[in-house]
Design a protein around this motif. Structure first.
Motif, mmCIF file in Angstrom:
data_model
loop_
_atom_site.group_PDB
_atom_site.id
_atom_site.type_symbol
_atom_site.label_atom_id
_atom_site.label_comp_id
_atom_site.label_asym_id
_atom_site.label_seq_id
_atom_site.Cartn_x
_atom_site.Cartn_y
_atom_site.Cartn_z
ATOM 1 N N UNK A 21 0.822 -1.209 0.000
ATOM 2 C CA UNK A 21 0.000 0.000 0.000
ATOM 3 C C UNK A 21 0.855 1.257 0.000
ATOM 4 N N UNK A 22 0.411 2.260 -0.744
ATOM 5 C CA UNK A 22 1.139 3.514 -0.823
ATOM 6 C C UNK A 22 0.448 4.459 -1.779
ATOM 7 N N UNK A 23 0.766 5.745 -1.676
ATOM 8 C CA UNK A 23 0.086 6.774 -2.460
ATOM 9 C C UNK A 23 0.059 6.493 -3.952
ATOM 10 N N UNK A 24 1.185 6.026 -4.492
ATOM 11 C CA UNK A 24 1.302 5.911 -5.943
ATOM 12 C C UNK A 24 1.250 4.464 -6.444
ATOM 13 N N UNK A 25 0.760 3.596 -5.601
ATOM 14 C CA UNK A 25 0.675 2.183 -5.946
ATOM 15 C C UNK A 25 -0.191 1.930 -7.186
ATOM 16 N N UNK A 26 -1.269 2.720 -7.353
ATOM 17 C CA UNK A 26 -2.198 2.509 -8.461
ATOM 18 C C UNK A 26 -1.987 3.498 -9.603
ATOM 19 N N UNK A 27 -0.832 4.175 -9.614
ATOM 20 C CA UNK A 27 -0.587 5.214 -10.612
ATOM 21 C C UNK A 27 -0.265 4.706 -12.017
ATOM 22 N N UNK A 28 0.344 3.516 -12.186
ATOM 23 C CA UNK A 28 0.706 3.089 -13.548
ATOM 24 C C UNK A 28 -0.476 3.146 -14.511
ATOM 25 N N UNK A 29 -0.226 3.706 -15.684
ATOM 26 C CA UNK A 29 -1.284 3.874 -16.687
ATOM 27 C C UNK A 29 -1.934 2.538 -17.016
ATOM 28 N N UNK A 30 -3.241 2.500 -16.987
ATOM 29 C CA UNK A 30 -3.983 1.301 -17.357
ATOM 30 C C UNK A 30 -4.147 0.280 -16.263
ATOM 31 N N UNK A 31 -3.447 0.447 -15.137
ATOM 32 C CA UNK A 31 -3.529 -0.568 -14.083
ATOM 33 C C UNK A 31 -4.959 -0.724 -13.569
ATOM 34 N N UNK A 32 -5.585 0.387 -13.231
ATOM 35 C CA UNK A 32 -6.927 0.300 -12.657
ATOM 36 C C UNK A 32 -7.970 -0.091 -13.701
ATOM 37 N N UNK A 33 -7.747 0.264 -14.956
ATOM 38 C CA UNK A 33 -8.642 -0.191 -16.016
ATOM 39 C C UNK A 33 -8.641 -1.711 -16.081
ATOM 40 N N UNK A 34 -7.453 -2.288 -15.990
ATOM 41 C CA UNK A 34 -7.335 -3.748 -16.013
ATOM 42 C C UNK A 34 -7.986 -4.372 -14.782
ATOM 43 N N UNK A 35 -7.795 -3.757 -13.620
ATOM 44 C CA UNK A 35 -8.391 -4.264 -12.380
ATOM 45 C C UNK A 35 -9.913 -4.250 -12.475
ATOM 46 N N UNK A 36 -10.473 -3.154 -12.978
ATOM 47 C CA UNK A 36 -11.927 -3.052 -13.112
ATOM 48 C C UNK A 36 -12.469 -4.072 -14.113
ATOM 49 N N UNK A 37 -11.768 -4.217 -15.231
ATOM 50 C CA UNK A 37 -12.221 -5.171 -16.254
ATOM 51 C C UNK A 37 -12.186 -6.599 -15.711
ATOM 52 N N UNK A 38 -11.131 -6.925 -14.977
ATOM 53 C CA UNK A 38 -11.006 -8.278 -14.416
ATOM 54 C C UNK A 38 -12.053 -8.535 -13.346
#
Length: 284
Positions: A185-202
């Motif tokens: 866990x950390x402030x910028x853990x989810x910053x990589x481009x497309x990471x959260x899009x992939x998480x939501x899709x999965x």
């Protein structure tokens, strides 16, 4: 949940409980600073009066409080690990005379709600701190009704967030901080481009997309910025705790100097950039 993830969750609860007083003190500043992100989420979530809305990891209550004010015939439930943070949220709701707002202390990875309960699900700046990002996304999806939107905000790249790096980068220059494990866990853990899009899709969401929103953190003086960050930011306090008095003084001096370089029209202005992610629960 594994013992390791449970430990992370419990540490997060302890941290947010400990810093709840600082968040209450600075609540007005935080409300103004983060308001543009919450507004973007509310628009993306397509919330309408009469909806039942869930706001996960809401801390002192936003954006759930704003939603509750906008949908007098609806109902908003906000959750957080920290009961002390939720106590501030409940107080804020009372101060606004909101009767359609409730709090629930719980883990985002194990939400205590039935499947397909909510017309919209929000999570502003929570995913970065969840022990298991994917599990949390599945839970947010599970409790959303078919056709409902799930919307989150996460911090963007460090170079786009001077509000955090001005002080954290200075601490790192003076103190050798331990490198956090990958995925911690950390402030910028989810910053990589497309990471959260992939998480939501999965997690089973469709029509997922991201938008970048930039705003500014404003402080009256560099000293106010220092006080704010040392009273609400756990990583800052943890870093400074490893410094002796002389090193801490040098860090503070450097931070104040850097903050003064960000003065505009007599106030400190620091860039703050987040990614807004939205997806729709399948009707299948």
């Amino acid at each position: 949940m594994s013992a390791h993830l449970e430990q992370i969750r419990d540490q997060q609860r302890e941290t947010w409980d400990r810093f709840s007083a600082g968040w209450k003190k600075w609540d007005e500043l935080v409300l103004g600073w983060l308001h543009p992100f919450g507004q973007a989420m509310i628009r993306q979530a397509a919330i309408k009066d009469g909806d039942r809305v869930l706001d996960v990891a809401a801390g002192t209550g936003e954006p759930g409080l704003t939603v509750a004010s906008a949908i007098p015939n609806g109902r908003v439930t906000v959750t957080d690990l920290s009961e002390r943070m939720l106590a501030v949220a409940a107080e804020n709701a009372r101060n606004r005379a909101l009767s359609n707002f409730e709090t629930r202390a719980c883990d985002a990875g194990a939400l205590p709600f039935a499947d397909a309960t909510f017309d919209a699900v929000l999570c502003r700046f929570g995913f970065m701190f969840f022990p298991d990002v994917a599990a949390a996304a599945r839970e947010l999806t599970r409790v959303a009704k078919p056709g409902a939107r799930v919307c989150a905000a996460v911090w963007g790249a460090p170079e786009k967030n001077a509000w955090a790096t001005t002080i954290m980068g200075t601490i790192a220059r003076h103190i050798e901080l331990p490198r956090p494990p990958t995925g911690a866990p950390g402030l910028f853990r989810c910053a990589p481009a497309g990471m959260m899009t992939a998480v939501f899709a999965e997690a089973g969401l469709r029509d997922v997309h991201e938008d970048e929103i930039t705003t500014t953190m404003v402080h009256a003086t560099p000293e106010d910025y220092w006080a704010f960050m040392t009273e609400i930011a756990a990583p800052v306090v943890a870093g400074l705790s490893q410094a002796d008095d002389a090193t801490r003084a040098r860090i503070k001096s450097d931070v104040l100097q850097l903050a003064s370089q960000s003065m505009r029209a007599g106030k400190v202005e620091l860039r703050s950039t987040a990614t807004i992610i939205v997806g729709t629960r399948s009707s299948d």
